[in-house]
Design an enzyme around this catalytic site. Structure first.
Site, PDB file in Angstrom:
ATOM      1  N   GLU A 157       1.050  -0.967  -0.163  1.00 57.52           N
ATOM      2  CA  GLU A 157      -0.344   0.185   0.243  1.00 57.52           C
ATOM      3  C   GLU A 157       0.691   0.933  -0.052  1.00 57.52           C
ATOM      4  O   GLU A 157       0.709   2.080   1.257  1.00 57.52           O
ATOM      5  CB  GLU A 157      -0.804  -0.207   0.715  1.00 57.52           C
ATOM      6  CG  GLU A 157      -2.165  -1.631   1.479  1.00 57.52           C
ATOM      7  CD  GLU A 157      -3.151  -0.874   2.427  1.00 57.52           C
ATOM      8  OE1 GLU A 157      -2.750  -0.520   3.177  1.00 57.52           O
ATOM      9  OE2 GLU A 157      -3.864  -1.977   2.313  1.00 57.52           O
ATOM     10  N   GLU A 262      -6.122 -11.108  -1.063  1.00 55.05           N
ATOM     11  CA  GLU A 262      -6.889 -10.727  -0.157  1.00 55.05           C
ATOM     12  C   GLU A 262      -8.735 -10.594  -0.709  1.00 55.05           C
ATOM     13  O   GLU A 262      -9.397  -9.496   0.238  1.00 55.05           O
ATOM     14  CB  GLU A 262      -6.761  -9.241   0.510  1.00 55.05           C
ATOM     15  CG  GLU A 262      -5.345  -9.374   1.057  1.00 55.05           C
ATOM     16  CD  GLU A 262      -4.528  -7.803   1.539  1.00 55.05           C
ATOM     17  OE1 GLU A 262      -5.606  -7.278   2.458  1.00 55.05           O
ATOM     18  OE2 GLU A 262      -3.198  -7.685   1.739  1.00 55.05           O
TER      19      GLU A 262
HETATM   20  C1  XIL Z   1      -6.140  -6.644   7.841  1.00 51.85           C
HETATM   21  C2  XIL Z   1      -6.796  -7.158   9.443  1.00 51.85           C
HETATM   22  O1  XIL Z   1      -7.482  -8.560   8.600  1.00 51.85           O
HETATM   23  C3  XIL Z   1      -6.997  -7.012  10.454  1.00 51.85           C
HETATM   24  O2  XIL Z   1      -7.522  -7.862  11.273  1.00 51.85           O
HETATM   25  C4  XIL Z   1      -6.404  -5.707  10.962  1.00 51.85           C
HETATM   26  O3  XIL Z   1      -7.154  -5.669  12.382  1.00 51.85           O
HETATM   27  C5  XIL Z   1      -6.490  -4.613   9.946  1.00 51.85           C
HETATM   28  O4  XIL Z   1      -5.424  -5.731   8.754  1.00 51.85           O
HETATM   29  N1  XIL Z   1      -4.684  -4.485   3.797  1.00 51.85           N
HETATM   30  C6  XIL Z   1      -3.834  -5.728   3.949  1.00 51.85           C
HETATM   31  C7  XIL Z   1      -3.989  -6.261   5.339  1.00 51.85           C
HETATM   32  O5  XIL Z   1      -2.929  -6.004   3.246  1.00 51.85           O
HETATM   33  O6  XIL Z   1      -2.901  -7.054   6.343  1.00 51.85           O
HETATM   34  C8  XIL Z   1      -5.484  -5.812   6.144  1.00 51.85           C
HETATM   35  O7  XIL Z   1      -5.905  -6.765   7.207  1.00 51.85           O
HETATM   36  C9  XIL Z   1      -6.784  -5.648   4.792  1.00 51.85           C
HETATM   37  C10 XIL Z   1      -6.069  -4.522   4.302  1.00 51.85           C
END
Ligand code: XIL
Length: 368
Positions: A157, A262
């Protein structure tokens, strides 16, 4: 004698038929990893609880469905590197053991990210200290798991929606070349791991252009980058299929593997897109319409989105190396707590009881 023979024959038929019907009743659910075994890896993200394997039924389910694991949180810097110079590898080592035991690929998530940083890093004021953290962190974490993980999200990101570089402590203190530097350090620390850039909304044209610029810059510096992750936090009825397809093609044309890292399809209302974990919305009952159950019509709509997505992924399976869901089942999804706390969300293909949803059937059907 003859009667005895008939009795035995009849019992044999009875027993074998009932064994067959029993088998049919409890037929194991087809594993997504097996259904797509000739196409791409099918991954999931595990919570700390799932890594500790406190629920044997769930652990077995994970083993049967997925052949790639990402730690949802425990490899992020705030957990793995909680104090200056002190690391906590306990859960990271545990997910590694789990992945070895169950024959799953492990993905490291993530080395350099502005969110979920330990507090002491957020407070650093001088550039030298940030540089020291940056170099030491990448070296220590990446080298420990060299030859053990399939790949790392080296940088997560780094971009704004318009494709410019996001203002973070790393950009601020290290300058715009920090992304290339992160890959250079990772390449040195873990020569055997694939190295990825990962972001959300990087299928959107402007952010995609920024992402391509970053990738080209890394490549021009003679540094290795193997893949790009499109996170895939999408919304019901609004999945940007055309942008996704154009992005898969554009990233692959740079010689990179493409991953959906994701995946979830959110069904609850929200007035912005993206997945910035720092963005929060106040809780309000109108934002939680399915607290007592979800209408079948919504599940069918979600199944159609998942079906169209996987059809697209299969069309480009020569370019896509992995599709990872962000969670095992609806009950675990981070979208129950973000961006609004305490909601009941339904973004994945398995429900809270580990039962397949219409979305699961829809994607399986593509392979029949
Ligand atoms: C999220 C997790 O799923 C949560 O448990 C945590 O509180 C916050 O992060 N992008 C990403 C992930 O790269 O690491 C994030 O994961 C969601 C958005």
């Amino acid at each position: 004698m003859r009667n005895l023979f008939y009795v035995l024959l009849a019992s044999f038929f009875f027993l074998s038929c009932s064994a067959q019907s029993k088998n049919k009743g409890s037929q194991p659910l087809a594993g997504l990893k097996d259904v797509f075994s000739n196409d791409f890896l099918i991954g999931t993200a595990l919570s700390a609880e799932q890594i500790r394997q406190t629920n044997p039924k769930e652990s077995e389910f994970i083993r049967n469905q997925f052949n790639a694991l990402t730690a949802e949180n425990i490899m992020k810097s705030e957990i793995i590197h909680p104090e200056w110079g002190r690391y906590d590898f306990s859960l990271a080592d545990q997910i590694l053991e789990l992945s070895k035991k169950d024959n799953q690929k492990l993905i490291g998530h993530t080395l350099i990210w502005h969110s979920q940083l330990p507090a002491y890093v957020r407070q650093l004021k001088n550039a030298d200290s940030v540089k020291m953290f940056f170099e030491e962190h990448i070296h220590t974490v990446a080298s420990r798991y060299d030859g053990k993980v399939l790949g790392w999200d080296v940088v997560n990101e780094a971009l704004n929606e318009d494709g410019t570089m996001r203002k973070t402590i790393f950009l601020d203190k290290l300058g715009p070349d920090y992304v290339t530097e992160a890959f250079r350090l990772a390449q040195k620390a873990t020569p055997n791991a694939e190295l990825y850039y990962n972001d959300y909304n990087n299928e959107q044209p402007k952010k995609r252009a920024g992402c391509i610029e970053i990738i080209k810059k890394i490549q021009a510096a003679g540094v290795r980058i193997d893949g790009v992750g499109i996170q895939g936090h999408w919304h019901l009825g609004k999945v940007p299929f055309k942008d996704i397809e154009e992005s898969i093609e554009a990233y692959a044309a740079l010689g990179l593997k493409v991953m959906i890292t994701e995946l979830d399809i959110e069904v609850l209302p929200r007035n912005f897109s993206g997945a910035d974990v720092n963005q929060r919305v106040a809780s309000n009952p109108s934002l939680n319409p399915y607290a007592n159950g979800i209408p079948d019509s919504i599940l069918q709509k979600q199944a159609k989105d998942y079906e169209d997505l996987f059809r697209l992924f299969l069309k480009h399976k020569d370019k896509i190396s992995r599709v990872t869901f962000w969670g095992v089942h609806d009950g675990q999804s981070w979208l129950n707590g973000w961006p609004v706390r305490g909601r009941t969300n339904y973004p994945l293909v398995f429900d809270r009881n580990l039962q397949p949803k219409p979305s699961y059937d829809a994607i399986i059907k593509l392979k029949k």
